[in-house]
Design an enzyme around this catalytic site. Structure first.
Site, PDB file in Angstrom:
ATOM      1  N   ALA A 134       0.561   4.378  -1.161  1.00 30.73           N
ATOM      2  CA  ALA A 134      -0.076   5.431  -0.375  1.00 30.73           C
ATOM      3  C   ALA A 134      -1.252   4.904   0.438  1.00 30.73           C
ATOM      4  O   ALA A 134      -2.022   5.677   1.004  1.00 30.73           O
ATOM      5  CB  ALA A 134      -0.549   6.556  -1.299  1.00 30.73           C
ATOM      6  N   GLY A 135      -1.411   3.582   0.480  1.00 38.06           N
ATOM      7  CA  GLY A 135      -2.528   3.012   1.231  1.00 38.06           C
ATOM      8  C   GLY A 135      -3.861   3.252   0.545  1.00 38.06           C
ATOM      9  O   GLY A 135      -4.907   3.257   1.193  1.00 38.06           O
ATOM     10  N   ASP A 188     -10.450  -4.119  -0.171  1.00 37.77           N
ATOM     11  CA  ASP A 188      -9.969  -3.301  -1.287  1.00 37.77           C
ATOM     12  C   ASP A 188     -10.556  -3.766  -2.620  1.00 37.77           C
ATOM     13  O   ASP A 188     -10.998  -2.957  -3.439  1.00 37.77           O
ATOM     14  CB  ASP A 188      -8.440  -3.350  -1.355  1.00 37.77           C
ATOM     15  CG  ASP A 188      -7.794  -3.020  -0.014  1.00 37.77           C
ATOM     16  OD1 ASP A 188      -8.492  -2.472   0.857  1.00 37.77           O
ATOM     17  OD2 ASP A 188      -6.606  -3.331   0.169  1.00 37.77           O
ATOM     18  N   TYR A 240       1.412  -6.256   9.284  1.00 37.54           N
ATOM     19  CA  TYR A 240       0.006  -6.525   8.964  1.00 37.54           C
ATOM     20  C   TYR A 240      -0.336  -7.975   9.326  1.00 37.54           C
ATOM     21  O   TYR A 240      -1.332  -8.248   9.997  1.00 37.54           O
ATOM     22  CB  TYR A 240      -0.240  -6.265   7.475  1.00 37.54           C
ATOM     23  CG  TYR A 240      -1.682  -6.428   7.053  1.00 37.54           C
ATOM     24  CD1 TYR A 240      -2.537  -5.335   7.011  1.00 37.54           C
ATOM     25  CD2 TYR A 240      -2.180  -7.672   6.681  1.00 37.54           C
ATOM     26  CE1 TYR A 240      -3.862  -5.482   6.614  1.00 37.54           C
ATOM     27  CE2 TYR A 240      -3.493  -7.838   6.297  1.00 37.54           C
ATOM     28  CZ  TYR A 240      -4.329  -6.735   6.255  1.00 37.54           C
ATOM     29  OH  TYR A 240      -5.638  -6.892   5.868  1.00 37.54           O
TER      30      TYR A 240
HETATM   31  C1  GLA Z   1      -5.320  -3.069   3.844  1.00 36.27           C
HETATM   32  C2  GLA Z   1      -5.861  -4.420   3.438  1.00 36.27           C
HETATM   33  C3  GLA Z   1      -7.354  -4.510   3.693  1.00 36.27           C
HETATM   34  C4  GLA Z   1      -7.707  -4.061   5.108  1.00 36.27           C
HETATM   35  C5  GLA Z   1      -7.008  -2.752   5.455  1.00 36.27           C
HETATM   36  C6  GLA Z   1      -7.207  -2.363   6.877  1.00 36.27           C
HETATM   37  O1  GLA Z   1      -5.855  -2.087   3.006  1.00 36.27           O
HETATM   38  O2  GLA Z   1      -5.613  -4.668   2.072  1.00 36.27           O
HETATM   39  O3  GLA Z   1      -7.802  -5.814   3.440  1.00 36.27           O
HETATM   40  O4  GLA Z   1      -7.406  -5.054   6.038  1.00 36.27           O
HETATM   41  O5  GLA Z   1      -5.636  -2.798   5.194  1.00 36.27           O
HETATM   42  O6  GLA Z   1      -8.523  -2.059   7.135  1.00 36.27           O
END
Ligand code: GLA
Length: 399
Positions: A134-135, A188, A240
């Protein structure tokens, strides 16, 4: 389905993960640890460009129950997805030897060994209420909870201060990059290990320094909603990495170490030939500036301005960085139509979640509006969470 999706209490998480451990290994764990997922307020795709970002830790946590073994083997069991188990020699957990969930759950063991920690053999059970795919950094939550547990069992309490936590976050990033093969930045893991309750974490990815930004929404009569669109996303796929590669290429073309060094965006754009690369750079440079502006607006309680900055961030991610998708755009549009002060996709994109900053009085209307808009477009029903800025990972039951 209930109107609002709840996170587990720690008591429920401990119960769940201990039960899982007992069922799998027929014994009691030596300790229990937890680490949270995160949601980023603003500053997206800036971390791997040496930029700024502003995540908050979620109340949703991953729980790890672990016991030390006397040999050099590892046994992993998880309640994630359908529940799976793996066992092998500690040495088998290495880049290229394990993939999928074993890489995320076991990866920190390899990265800690690389960092010189004498990692013991271990049995581990993992349970989580961080929504998967889910991000919301379910993978970082796993890595960080396992990382905390393993350092603890190895007698290396680096979690007692922020310097040690920054070190452990870097170790977990290495696990994700090299064992799981996802080329993510460091946001994260920093959020999961370095955030404080009631605060947003202003992370400067150039030097890894952090500032705790008070983020007491309740006193301002506001709420932060997380809208999980249910459109699944994966960071290990090529998109990504492609964004990251074009930023690196642009930095080389501009003769800077990272895009953070670009201060005059127009001058930089004029030096780039490729139209797509120009848009990628414009997103990164303007997004870093938006983080600083957002922190200033939040500091004086100018939530209207903060909301506008979130909206600008979404447009930039959608049009210049091209990491949004129809589910996210529909959620953001519907949240704004229903009265949100600001809304944007959050995290890596290509699915996952959006966030909306709302007055408490309009939270229900926004959640309803988002669900209705998805239904009208024939999209999956989004799940809406209330996000309280929560604490970083910790040991819940001492070994
Ligand atoms: C994901 C990656 C992070 C960051 C975000 C975008 O969550 O794990 O390191 O790059 O995308 O901000």
């Amino acid at each position: 389905m209930s109107e609002w999706q709840q996170s587990w209490t720690d008591a429920a998480g401990i119960r769940s993960v201990r039960g899982l451990f007992r069922d799998a290994f027929g014994a009691e764990p030596h300790g229990v640890w937890a680490s949270p997922g995160r949601v980023n307020l603003i500053g997206e795709h800036t971390d791997y460009n040496g930029g700024l970002c502003l995540p908050v830790a979620l109340p949703h946590r991953t729980y790890v129950a672990m016991a030390r073994r006397t040999d050099r083997r590892a046994r992993l069991t998880t309640g994630l997805e359908d529940g799976r188990t793996w066992s092998g020699d500690l040495k088998e957990i290495a880049p290229g030897s394990v993939d999928d969930w074993v890489a995320y759950c076991g990866g920190p063991a390899w990265a800690l060994r690389q960092a010189g920690v004498d990692v013991p053999g271990f049995d581990v059970a993992i349970s989580s209420c961080v929504p998967l795919g889910a991000g919301l950094s379910s993978s970082a939550a796993v890595e960080c909870a396992v990382g905390l547990a393993l350092t603890h069992l190895a007698g290396c309490r680096r979690d007692r201060d922020d310097t040690g936590r920054a070190w452990l976050a870097d170790v977990c990033v290495r696990a994700e990059n090299e064992v799981a093969g996802a080329p993510t930045g460091g946001m994260d893991q920093a959020a999961s290990l370095r955030a404080q309750a009631g605060h947003a974490l202003l992370l400067d990815c150039l030097d890894g320094s952090v500032e705790q930004i008070p983020f007491g929404l309740e006193a301002a009569g506001l709420e932060l909603l997380v809208i999980d669109t249910q459109a699944s996303h994966s960071l290990a796929d090529g998109q990504y990495g492609a964004r990251r590669a074009s930023c690196d290429a642009a930095a080389r073309e501009l003769s800077v170490a990272t895009l953070r060094e670009v201060t005059d965006v127009d001058a930089a754009l004029a030096r780039l030939d490729d139209e797509v690369v120009r848009r990628r750079v414009r997103h990164v440079v303007t997004e870093i500036a938006r983080v600083t502006e957002f922190v200033a607006a939040a500091g004086i309680g100018d939530w209207t301005r903060a909301g506008q900055l979130m909206n600008a961030s979404h447009r930039s991610l959608r049009d210049d960085y091209e990491v949004s998708c129809v589910e996210l755009d529909v959620a953001v549009g519907a949240a704004l139509d229903a009265g949100a002060l600001g809304a944007r996709m959050t995290g890596g994109g290509f699915g996952g979640s959006a966030i909306a900053l709302v007055r408490s009085s309009s939270a229900d209307a926004v959640a309803r509006g988002v669900r209705q808009a998805a239904a009208a477009r024939g999209l999956a029903a989004p799940v809406v969470h209330r996000a309280t800025p929560s604490a970083a990972g910790e040991c819940l039951i001492e070994p």
